[in-house]
Design a protein around this motif. Structure first.
Motif, short mmCIF file in Angstrom:
data_model
loop_
_atom_site.label_atom_id
_atom_site.label_comp_id
_atom_site.label_asym_id
_atom_site.label_seq_id
_atom_site.Cartn_x
_atom_site.Cartn_y
_atom_site.Cartn_z
N THR A 192 -0.25 -6.74 -5.80
CA THR A 192 -1.15 -6.67 -5.23
C THR A 192 -1.95 -8.00 -4.57
OG1 THR A 192 -1.63 -7.79 -8.22
CG2 THR A 192 -3.69 -7.86 -7.01
N ARG A 193 -1.64 -8.60 -3.95
CA ARG A 193 -1.41 -9.51 -2.34
C ARG A 193 -1.10 -8.52 -1.44
NH1 ARG A 193 -5.04 -11.17 0.55
NH2 ARG A 193 -3.93 -12.78 2.56
N LEU A 194 -0.39 -7.60 -1.73
CA LEU A 194 -0.13 -6.16 -1.00
C LEU A 194 -0.55 -5.74 -0.37
CD1 LEU A 194 4.00 -4.63 -0.26
CD2 LEU A 194 1.82 -3.35 -0.01
N VAL A 195 -1.83 -5.21 -1.39
CA VAL A 195 -2.61 -3.50 -1.28
C VAL A 195 -3.45 -4.17 -0.90
CG1 VAL A 195 -4.08 -2.80 -2.61
CG2 VAL A 195 -1.35 -2.47 -2.78
N LYS A 197 -4.28 -6.85 0.90
CA LYS A 197 -4.08 -7.08 2.81
C LYS A 197 -4.30 -5.55 3.53
CE LYS A 197 -0.62 -11.00 2.81
NZ LYS A 197 -0.02 -11.15 3.46
N LEU A 198 -4.56 -4.57 2.90
CA LEU A 198 -4.87 -2.81 3.40
C LEU A 198 -5.74 -2.55 3.53
CD1 LEU A 198 -1.62 -1.18 2.28
CD2 LEU A 198 -1.43 -2.49 4.16
N GLU A 205 -9.28 2.63 3.67
CA GLU A 205 -8.47 3.88 3.43
C GLU A 205 -6.95 3.98 3.58
OE1 GLU A 205 -9.07 1.76 7.25
OE2 GLU A 205 -10.42 2.45 5.49
N ALA A 206 -6.50 3.01 3.72
CA ALA A 206 -5.42 3.09 3.28
C ALA A 206 -4.69 2.93 1.89
CB ALA A 206 -4.35 1.76 4.07
N ARG A 207 -5.30 2.14 1.42
CA ARG A 207 -5.04 2.94 0.07
C ARG A 207 -5.63 3.29 -1.10
NH1 ARG A 207 -8.86 -3.09 -1.86
NH2 ARG A 207 -8.78 -4.14 0.29
N ALA A 208 -6.00 4.16 -0.22
CA ALA A 208 -6.89 5.93 -0.91
C ALA A 208 -5.17 6.24 -0.88
CB ALA A 208 -7.44 6.19 0.04
N ARG A 209 -4.53 6.51 -0.06
CA ARG A 209 -3.64 7.59 -0.56
C ARG A 209 -1.83 6.75 -0.09
NH1 ARG A 209 -3.26 9.56 6.94
NH2 ARG A 209 -2.13 10.95 5.37
N MET A 210 -2.50 6.10 -1.34
CA MET A 210 -0.94 5.30 -1.25
C MET A 210 -0.24 5.44 -2.97
SD MET A 210 -1.62 1.15 -1.40
CE MET A 210 -0.16 0.70 -1.06
N ASP A 211 0.69 5.29 -3.13
CA ASP A 211 1.57 5.75 -5.13
C ASP A 211 0.84 4.90 -5.13
OD1 ASP A 211 3.14 5.88 -6.57
OD2 ASP A 211 4.60 5.79 -5.34
N PRO A 212 -0.14 6.14 -6.09
CA PRO A 212 -0.61 5.01 -7.45
C PRO A 212 -0.08 4.40 -8.38
CG PRO A 212 -0.66 8.24 -7.35
CD PRO A 212 0.18 7.37 -6.84
N GLY A 213 1.60 4.75 -8.67
CA GLY A 213 1.98 3.78 -9.50
C GLY A 213 2.16 2.47 -8.33
N SER A 260 4.96 4.73 4.18
CA SER A 260 3.19 4.58 3.32
C SER A 260 2.54 5.00 4.83
CB SER A 260 3.51 2.84 3.05
OG SER A 260 2.10 2.64 3.71
N HIS A 261 2.31 5.51 4.74
CA HIS A 261 0.35 6.40 5.14
C HIS A 261 0.35 4.97 6.50
CE1 HIS A 261 0.79 10.02 4.23
NE2 HIS A 261 1.09 10.19 2.68
N SER A 262 -0.05 3.57 5.27
CA SER A 262 -0.23 2.33 5.90
C SER A 262 0.33 2.69 7.59
CB SER A 262 -0.90 0.88 4.96
OG SER A 262 0.25 1.18 4.87
N THR A 263 1.42 2.87 7.29
CA THR A 263 2.60 2.08 8.51
C THR A 263 1.98 3.70 9.81
OG1 THR A 263 4.09 3.04 8.61
CG2 THR A 263 3.58 0.92 7.68
N GLU A 264 0.81 4.50 10.10
CA GLU A 264 0.89 5.56 10.93
C GLU A 264 0.05 4.84 12.18
OE1 GLU A 264 -0.66 10.03 11.00
OE2 GLU A 264 -1.35 8.64 9.35
N GLY A 265 0.82 5.11 13.08
CA GLY A 265 0.28 4.62 14.41
C GLY A 265 0.62 3.27 14.15
#
Length: 478
Positions: free
Chosen positions: A320-323, A325-326, A329-337, A96-101
């Protein structure tokens, strides 16, 4: 297995050679890493390789073996960890891009700690879809795991990277996770062994975002190695509130007990799954082998009904809950599925979620009563053969839900029972088909014993090199 390549030896064989000082853990690590360097770029097994750390650990192991003082039962065995599980000093990207950094993990997860304490040489992190949400293995970071039997096809998921690494000799032991089939599906589609133990048998921390359907377990090339690995990673850890009471045992003991006299229910489709004819053909042959081994086989479906909607009410709200919490800007780069099932999960109300918990309990009771009459249940591991990468479905559908074709696996996540996939044969196109063996809760040793008996009677080849290196992937993802 007759081979001179240390990377293709089982953990059990490696340990015997180390004990005799006929092989060094350094030689083994170097052989595995050579395979990683050769094929990982095209096969996508690893998202991170710690070559320096692995070689340092292998040298330390070699010194211990030379002194005759191994530190544990896996000393010097090359091992991988799925990129959802914490490893001290490594950053879990989780696809996931959300874990960057994010900084490297400050401590090991329980299973990783047990592996390290036992002397395992940790090679790297294996590829996962984003947060392990689906039963194939590609993610927004651009990582795509490919099937060793045909790289144009998926190895399944979500522990697809571990399955590829196991098949190609990139380590002997591989730690996977299974929230709806994520160990057994890739094991079945790549022709290796994958065990989902009873929930709580292998301590977990942090708890998966998908909650109490998510198990950790071994992925290996042999049943004996799965038993050895389970013996190690099932040791207790106080950080897991759901962990079962400690059960000090060696799961290799009793492994050769055979199948004679065991009552086996054979269900080709669990009463609701559409199964490919080639998969069905291999399954029928496997059931005949079980009978030849002395099992008392009866064709019958367990009382699972069609739990697809129940699983959706369990799995999708967790997404749903996982998403939620992010950050946006992180959601915009997530897997569409993943975003699509998270949106669907948000539609369930409080009453529907409470009903799902109660219905799950009722399903568990029905299966416990079923296993009062049968020792084992066998099904195909996966209803379909491997299909093209970059799809979540075997056909051209755009539906992101993978549950339609994975119905043979997730019922036993809902009920938390042990289940294993063991290689059973091949389709006419040369693609692996797995046999799933399920037992009552806590009967992990029985599942391993049955798998060992079947594997000994019906041995299958492993794709130790990519079989179609020039294969082309589909023109476009679906």
């Amino acid at each position: 297995m007759t081979t001179t390549d240390p990377a293709l030896l089982s953990a059990a064989e490696l340990l015997r050679l180390y004990r005799r000082k006929a092989l060094s853990p350094v030689e083994t690590a170097e052989a595995c890493l050579a395979r990683v360097r050769r094929w990982n770029g095209s096969m996508g097994a690893f998202t991170f390789v710690d070559e320096e750390g692995a070689l340092a650990a292998a040298r330390a192991s070699a010194a211990r073996w030379q002194r005759g003082e191994p530190c544990g039962p896996l000393d010097g065995v090359p091992t991988t960890v799925k990129d959802l599980v914490l490893v001290k000093g490594w950053t879990a990207r989780r696809g996931s891009h959300s874990t960057e950094g994010q900084p490297p993990a400050a401590e090991d997860a329980p299973a990783t700690a047990r592996l390290r304490e036992a002397g395992a040489v940790l090679l790297g992190s294996t590829t996962t879809p984003e947060f392990g949400w689906k039963a194939v293995t590609d993610n927004p970071l651009g990582e795509i795991a490919r099937n060793p039997w045909n790289p144009a096809l998926t190895p399944g998921g979500s522990s697809g990277g571990a399955a590829v690494a196991a098949a190609l000799g990139m380590g002997a032991l591989h730690l996977g996770t299974d929230g709806g089939g994520s160990i057994r599906i890739p094991a079945g589609l790549t022709g290796i062994v994958g065990l989902k133990p009873t929930f709580g048998r292998v301590p977990a921390w942090p708890l998966s975002p998908f909650g109490t359907v998510a198990h950790l377990g071994p992925m290996t090339r042999t049943v004996e190695d799965a038993a050895l690995m389970l013996t190690t990673i099932s040791r207790p850890d106080r950080r897991d509130w759901h962990a079962l009471p400690p059960e000090p045992r060696d799961y290799r003991i009793g492994l050769e007990g055979g199948l004679a006299g065991l009552r086996v229910a054979a269900s080709a489709a669990l009463g609701f799954v559409s199964v490919d004819p080639e998969v069905l053909r291999v399954f029928r042959s496997a059931v005949a082998t079980l009978a030849d081994l002395g099992a008392e086989v009866e064709e019958t479906d367990p009382p699972v009904g069609d739990p697809q909607e129940l699983f959706a009410r369990t799995w999708f709200p967790a997404a749903t809950r996982l998403v939620e919490k992010l950050p946006a800007e992180a959601r915009a780069r997530m897997d569409p599925g993943l975003l699509a099932i998270a949106t669907e999960g948000a539609c369930y109300g409080r009453a529907e979620l409470q009903d799902a918990a109660l219905e799950r309990g009722e399903l568990g009771v029905r299966l416990q009563l079923f296993f009062a009459a049968y020792d084992l249940l066998v099904t195909p591991a996966v209803a379909v053969p491997a299909f093209p990468v970059l799809r979540t479905q075997p056909g051209p559908q755009a539906d992101p839900r993978w549950t339609a074709w994975a119905g043979l696996s997730y019922p036993f996540n809902l009920t938390q029972q042990p289940a294993i996939s063991v290689p059973a044969g091949f389709t006419e196109d040369g693609l692996p088909v797995g046999l799933q063996i399920v037992a009552a809760k806590y009967a992990d040793a029985l599942v391993l014993r049955a798998a060992r008996a079947f594997a000994a009677a019906c041995p299958q080849p492993v794709a130790d090199t990519p079989r179609s290196p020039s294969a082309q992937e589909p023109a476009a993802p679906v």
